[in-house]
Design a protein around this motif. Sequence first.
Motif, PDB file in Angstrom:
ATOM      1  N   THR A  35       0.832  -1.207   0.000  1.00 52.95           N
ATOM      2  CA  THR A  35       0.000   0.000   0.000  1.00 52.95           C
ATOM      3  C   THR A  35       0.863   1.251   0.000  1.00 52.95           C
ATOM      4  OG1 THR A  35      -1.740  -1.181   1.197  1.00 52.95           O
ATOM      5  CG2 THR A  35      -1.816   1.230   1.237  1.00 52.95           C
ATOM      6  N   VAL A  36       1.911   1.253   0.843  1.00 55.39           N
ATOM      7  CA  VAL A  36       2.821   2.403   0.874  1.00 55.39           C
ATOM      8  C   VAL A  36       3.524   2.569  -0.478  1.00 55.39           C
ATOM      9  CG1 VAL A  36       4.870   3.362   1.980  1.00 55.39           C
ATOM     10  CG2 VAL A  36       3.126   2.215   3.368  1.00 55.39           C
ATOM     11  N   ALA A  37       3.956   1.446  -1.057  1.00 54.04           N
ATOM     12  CA  ALA A  37       4.643   1.515  -2.355  1.00 54.04           C
ATOM     13  C   ALA A  37       3.704   2.016  -3.448  1.00 54.04           C
ATOM     14  CB  ALA A  37       5.196   0.136  -2.721  1.00 54.04           C
ATOM     15  N   PHE A  38       2.463   1.552  -3.442  1.00 52.09           N
ATOM     16  CA  PHE A  38       1.505   1.978  -4.457  1.00 52.09           C
ATOM     17  C   PHE A  38       1.180   3.460  -4.307  1.00 52.09           C
ATOM     18  CE2 PHE A  38      -2.822   2.064  -6.362  1.00 52.09           C
ATOM     19  CZ  PHE A  38      -2.480   1.622  -7.625  1.00 52.09           C
ATOM     20  N   TRP A  39       1.114   3.926  -3.069  1.00 53.56           N
ATOM     21  CA  TRP A  39       0.895   5.348  -2.813  1.00 53.56           C
ATOM     22  C   TRP A  39       2.037   6.174  -3.416  1.00 53.56           C
ATOM     23  CZ3 TRP A  39      -2.669   6.758   1.584  1.00 53.56           C
ATOM     24  CH2 TRP A  39      -2.891   8.131   1.644  1.00 53.56           C
ATOM     25  N   GLY A  40       3.265   5.689  -3.209  1.00 52.24           N
ATOM     26  CA  GLY A  40       4.406   6.406  -3.771  1.00 52.24           C
ATOM     27  C   GLY A  40       4.459   6.342  -5.289  1.00 52.24           C
ATOM     28  N   ILE A  41       4.060   5.213  -5.865  1.00 57.06           N
ATOM     29  CA  ILE A  41       4.085   5.065  -7.323  1.00 57.06           C
ATOM     30  C   ILE A  41       3.109   6.035  -7.982  1.00 57.06           C
ATOM     31  CG2 ILE A  41       3.479   3.491  -9.211  1.00 57.06           C
ATOM     32  CD1 ILE A  41       4.676   1.235  -7.521  1.00 57.06           C
ATOM     33  N   GLN A  42       1.901   6.152  -7.413  1.00 54.38           N
ATOM     34  CA  GLN A  42       0.943   7.072  -8.034  1.00 54.38           C
ATOM     35  C   GLN A  42       1.380   8.533  -7.872  1.00 54.38           C
ATOM     36  OE1 GLN A  42      -1.596   9.174  -6.407  1.00 54.38           O
ATOM     37  NE2 GLN A  42      -0.552   8.903  -4.437  1.00 54.38           N
ATOM     38  N   ALA A  43       2.132   8.840  -6.811  1.00 55.95           N
ATOM     39  CA  ALA A  43       2.669  10.185  -6.659  1.00 55.95           C
ATOM     40  C   ALA A  43       3.766  10.449  -7.692  1.00 55.95           C
ATOM     41  CB  ALA A  43       3.211  10.377  -5.239  1.00 55.95           C
ATOM     42  N   ILE A  44       4.637   9.447  -7.920  1.00 51.55           N
ATOM     43  CA  ILE A  44       5.683   9.590  -8.950  1.00 51.55           C
ATOM     44  C   ILE A  44       5.062   9.739 -10.329  1.00 51.55           C
ATOM     45  CG2 ILE A  44       7.600   8.389 -10.075  1.00 51.55           C
ATOM     46  CD1 ILE A  44       8.236   7.128  -7.362  1.00 51.55           C
ATOM     47  N   ASP A  45       3.997   8.973 -10.595  1.00 56.03           N
ATOM     48  CA  ASP A  45       3.308   9.076 -11.881  1.00 56.03           C
ATOM     49  C   ASP A  45       2.750  10.485 -12.086  1.00 56.03           C
ATOM     50  OD1 ASP A  45       1.682   7.868 -14.258  1.00 56.03           O
ATOM     51  OD2 ASP A  45       0.156   8.779 -12.961  1.00 56.03           O
ATOM     52  N   ALA A  46       2.169  11.053 -11.040  1.00 54.95           N
ATOM     53  CA  ALA A  46       1.630  12.410 -11.147  1.00 54.95           C
ATOM     54  C   ALA A  46       2.737  13.412 -11.423  1.00 54.95           C
ATOM     55  CB  ALA A  46       0.879  12.772  -9.863  1.00 54.95           C
ATOM     56  N   TYR A  47       3.887  13.224 -10.783  1.00 54.91           N
ATOM     57  CA  TYR A  47       5.011  14.143 -10.993  1.00 54.91           C
ATOM     58  C   TYR A  47       5.529  14.065 -12.428  1.00 54.91           C
ATOM     59  CZ  TYR A  47       9.647  16.218 -10.659  1.00 54.91           C
ATOM     60  OH  TYR A  47      10.755  16.993 -10.883  1.00 54.91           O
ATOM     61  N   ILE A  48       5.699  12.836 -12.947  1.00 48.25           N
ATOM     62  CA  ILE A  48       6.232  12.674 -14.305  1.00 48.25           C
ATOM     63  C   ILE A  48       5.276  13.261 -15.337  1.00 48.25           C
ATOM     64  CG2 ILE A  48       6.852  10.962 -16.053  1.00 48.25           C
ATOM     65  CD1 ILE A  48       7.887   9.191 -13.800  1.00 48.25           C
ATOM     66  N   ALA A  49       3.973  12.979 -15.177  1.00 54.07           N
ATOM     67  CA  ALA A  49       2.991  13.525 -16.128  1.00 54.07           C
ATOM     68  C   ALA A  49       2.983  15.050 -16.086  1.00 54.07           C
ATOM     69  CB  ALA A  49       1.610  12.973 -15.802  1.00 54.07           C
ATOM     70  N   ALA A  50       3.074  15.621 -14.890  1.00 53.60           N
ATOM     71  CA  ALA A  50       3.100  17.076 -14.776  1.00 53.60           C
ATOM     72  C   ALA A  50       4.381  17.653 -15.365  1.00 53.60           C
ATOM     73  CB  ALA A  50       2.962  17.477 -13.309  1.00 53.60           C
ATOM     74  N   LYS A  51       5.494  16.935 -15.202  1.00 53.55           N
ATOM     75  CA  LYS A  51       6.764  17.397 -15.765  1.00 53.55           C
ATOM     76  C   LYS A  51       6.707  17.431 -17.286  1.00 53.55           C
ATOM     77  CE  LYS A  51      11.087  18.631 -15.332  1.00 53.55           C
ATOM     78  NZ  LYS A  51      11.453  19.924 -14.691  1.00 53.55           N
ATOM     79  N   PHE A  52       6.087  16.434 -17.903  1.00 51.55           N
ATOM     80  CA  PHE A  52       5.928  16.431 -19.356  1.00 51.55           C
ATOM     81  C   PHE A  52       5.076  17.611 -19.808  1.00 51.55           C
ATOM     82  CE2 PHE A  52       7.486  12.052 -19.486  1.00 51.55           C
ATOM     83  CZ  PHE A  52       8.187  12.074 -20.679  1.00 51.55           C
ATOM     84  N   GLN A  53       3.986  17.866 -19.102  1.00 53.51           N
ATOM     85  CA  GLN A  53       3.128  18.986 -19.480  1.00 53.51           C
ATOM     86  C   GLN A  53       3.831  20.325 -19.246  1.00 53.51           C
ATOM     87  OE1 GLN A  53      -0.871  18.792 -17.917  1.00 53.51           O
ATOM     88  NE2 GLN A  53      -0.907  16.561 -17.985  1.00 53.51           N
ATOM     89  N   HIS A  54       4.735  20.375 -18.277  1.00 59.47           N
ATOM     90  CA  HIS A  54       5.425  21.624 -17.951  1.00 59.47           C
ATOM     91  C   HIS A  54       6.558  21.935 -18.919  1.00 59.47           C
ATOM     92  CE1 HIS A  54       8.613  23.952 -15.863  1.00 59.47           C
ATOM     93  NE2 HIS A  54       7.593  24.622 -15.355  1.00 59.47           N
ATOM     94  N   SER A  55       7.271  20.909 -19.376  1.00 61.06           N
ATOM     95  CA  SER A  55       8.527  21.146 -20.093  1.00 61.06           C
ATOM     96  C   SER A  55       8.570  20.651 -21.522  1.00 61.06           C
ATOM     97  CB  SER A  55       9.693  20.489 -19.328  1.00 61.06           C
ATOM     98  OG  SER A  55       9.739  20.939 -17.989  1.00 61.06           O
ATOM     99  N   TYR A  56       7.638  19.818 -21.945  1.00 60.71           N
ATOM    100  CA  TYR A  56       7.746  19.191 -23.257  1.00 60.71           C
ATOM    101  C   TYR A  56       6.477  19.395 -24.067  1.00 60.71           C
ATOM    102  CZ  TYR A  56      11.650  16.865 -20.965  1.00 60.71           C
ATOM    103  OH  TYR A  56      12.795  16.600 -20.273  1.00 60.71           O
ATOM    104  N   THR A  57       6.646  19.235 -25.397  1.00 62.67           N
ATOM    105  CA  THR A  57       5.526  19.279 -26.312  1.00 62.67           C
ATOM    106  C   THR A  57       5.090  17.862 -26.619  1.00 62.67           C
ATOM    107  OG1 THR A  57       6.237  21.352 -27.304  1.00 62.67           O
ATOM    108  CG2 THR A  57       4.738  19.991 -28.593  1.00 62.67           C
ATOM    109  N   MET A  58       3.812  17.593 -26.447  1.00 64.76           N
ATOM    110  CA  MET A  58       3.268  16.267 -26.719  1.00 64.76           C
ATOM    111  C   MET A  58       2.148  16.412 -27.736  1.00 64.76           C
ATOM    112  SD  MET A  58       3.099  14.643 -22.883  1.00 64.76           S
ATOM    113  CE  MET A  58       2.058  15.971 -22.287  1.00 64.76           C
ATOM    114  N   ASP A  59       2.152  15.549 -28.759  1.00 66.46           N
ATOM    115  CA  ASP A  59       1.071  15.556 -29.746  1.00 66.46           C
ATOM    116  C   ASP A  59       0.723  14.120 -30.095  1.00 66.46           C
ATOM    117  OD1 ASP A  59       2.965  14.644 -31.571  1.00 66.46           O
ATOM    118  OD2 ASP A  59       3.470  16.661 -32.208  1.00 66.46           O
TER     119      ASP A  59
END
Length: 212
Positions: free
Chosen positions: A155-179
């Motif tokens: 449960t702790v690991a899954f909590w951390g994984i979904q937080a990392i996923d949110a960070y990576i997705a936000a980083k892509f939207q912040h710094s990169y162009t996606m189409d």
Amino acid sequence: MRKSLILLLLLFFCAQVLHAQKKPRKNRRDTVSIDGDTTTVLSPFKPKNEQPKDKVYHPDSTHSPHKAVIKSLIFPGLGQIYNRQYWKLPIIYGGFVGLGYSYYVAQTNYKKYLKVAQLQAVGGNVDPIYNGQNATIIVFKDFYHRNRDLTIIGTVAFWGIQAIDAYIAAKFQHSYTMDNNLGFKVTPTMLSSPTYAYGGFVPGLKVTVRMK
């Protein structure tokens, strides 16, 4: 007079020989162009704001990866909501529901077998079905105890994984162009089998990803 005539004939004969040795010219035929008139069909002009556009995501400097990961650490799924990735919510909450159910089953059975083991240790009254199964009771107690601990860690690991996923997705939207300019193709193919395997080729699938 005779000599002059013979000389004239010789000159005429030589001229005929030289003329015969020249390459004959190709007779040019009268040609008529059969190419018809061509008309170029132009697509109707559209103003710039009416041109069809592919869905493109440009970098958004106001989208904060730090804010996304903090939201996910506070409560699972908030970071995905912040990133507008709502399709991930059923996966996240479904995972936590499964982990919660696994914890409930493990904790309930651990308590039950722990109580029986404690009663057997002091010679107390236990259900007759457990008589003569002291070793088995200990095994089941340890089994559910381990499963409960693993569920907590998961449960702790899954909590951390979904937080990392949110960070990576936000980083892509912040710094990169996606189409969506991406080609994906799956085709059947034949693969060479290993040397120790029987047969020369085996069927398989070929996946081709093309980025324009």
